[in-house]
Design a protein around this motif. Structure first.
Motif, PDB file in Angstrom:
ATOM      1  N   TRP A 147       4.374   4.251   2.807  1.00  0.00           N
ATOM      2  CA  TRP A 147       4.207   2.880   2.037  1.00  0.00           C
ATOM      3  C   TRP A 147       4.234   1.901   3.356  1.00  0.00           C
ATOM      4  N   PHE A 206       0.979  -1.362  -0.010  1.00  0.00           N
ATOM      5  CA  PHE A 206      -0.147  -0.050  -0.101  1.00  0.00           C
ATOM      6  C   PHE A 206       0.731   1.288  -0.033  1.00  0.00           C
ATOM      7  N   GLU A 207       0.616   2.201  -0.940  1.00  0.00           N
ATOM      8  CA  GLU A 207       1.477   3.387  -1.001  1.00  0.00           C
ATOM      9  C   GLU A 207       0.632   4.557  -1.328  1.00  0.00           C
ATOM     10  N   VAL A 208       0.681   5.891  -0.488  1.00  0.00           N
ATOM     11  CA  VAL A 208      -0.012   6.714  -0.777  1.00  0.00           C
ATOM     12  C   VAL A 208       1.009   8.170  -0.716  1.00  0.00           C
ATOM     13  N   THR A 256       5.331  10.832   0.791  1.00  0.00           N
ATOM     14  CA  THR A 256       4.993   9.287   0.538  1.00  0.00           C
ATOM     15  C   THR A 256       4.831   8.375   1.927  1.00  0.00           C
ATOM     16  N   THR A 279       1.527  12.523  -1.666  1.00  0.00           N
ATOM     17  CA  THR A 279       1.160  13.886  -2.468  1.00  0.00           C
ATOM     18  C   THR A 279       2.239  14.610  -2.738  1.00  0.00           C
TER      19      THR A 279
END
Length: 132
Positions: free
Chosen positions: A41, A15-17, A39, A19
């Motif tokens: 993860w 899972f990685e998010v 980021t 901006t």
């Protein structure tokens, strides 16, 4: 190396998010723009294939098995800003930060795996930890 009919493929879940924000300040020559990146993860790799030592009486030195599960998570952040901008000069500065935490989450036979002098893979410790 002994054969292992139960050997399976390694699997990974991630899972990685993140901006990336840019602010145009339009205030003239000093600090005309600022960029912020972030980021996070979280990753798990299971069924990692590893050669495991066996007793010499088997006629072999090792066998391959899905021996390990690794977990890791972390962040990366960056702040980039233009300090000065004219027709002849542009001065940018960047500040970076990163932190990664990795752990041996599971060893299939619950035994440490020796990799050399004071270096073992041990469940619950970071990957690559030196123990001694």
């Amino acid at each position: 190396t002994l054969s292992n009919s139960a050997l399976d493929v390694e699997t990974s879940r991630e899972f990685e998010v993140g901006t990336d924000l840019t602010l145009g300040l339009n205030n003239g020559t000093f600090l005309p723009s600022v960029n912020v990146s972030f980021t996070y993860w979280d990753r798990e790799s299971a069924g990692i294939i590893r050669a495991i030592d066996v007793a010499p009486s088997t006629g072999s030195e090792s066998y391959l098995t899905n021996a390990l599960t690794f977990k890791s998570h972390g962040i990366q952040a960056a702040l980039n800003f233009t300090m000065l901008e004219t027709n002849k000069v542009r001065w940018n500065s960047t500040i970076n930060f990163g932190k990664s935490v990795n752990t041996v989450a599971d060893i299939s036979n619950d035994k440490d795996i020796a990799l050399g002098n004071n270096h073992v893979i041990r469940e619950g410790t970071p990957v690559g930890a030196f123990l001694g």
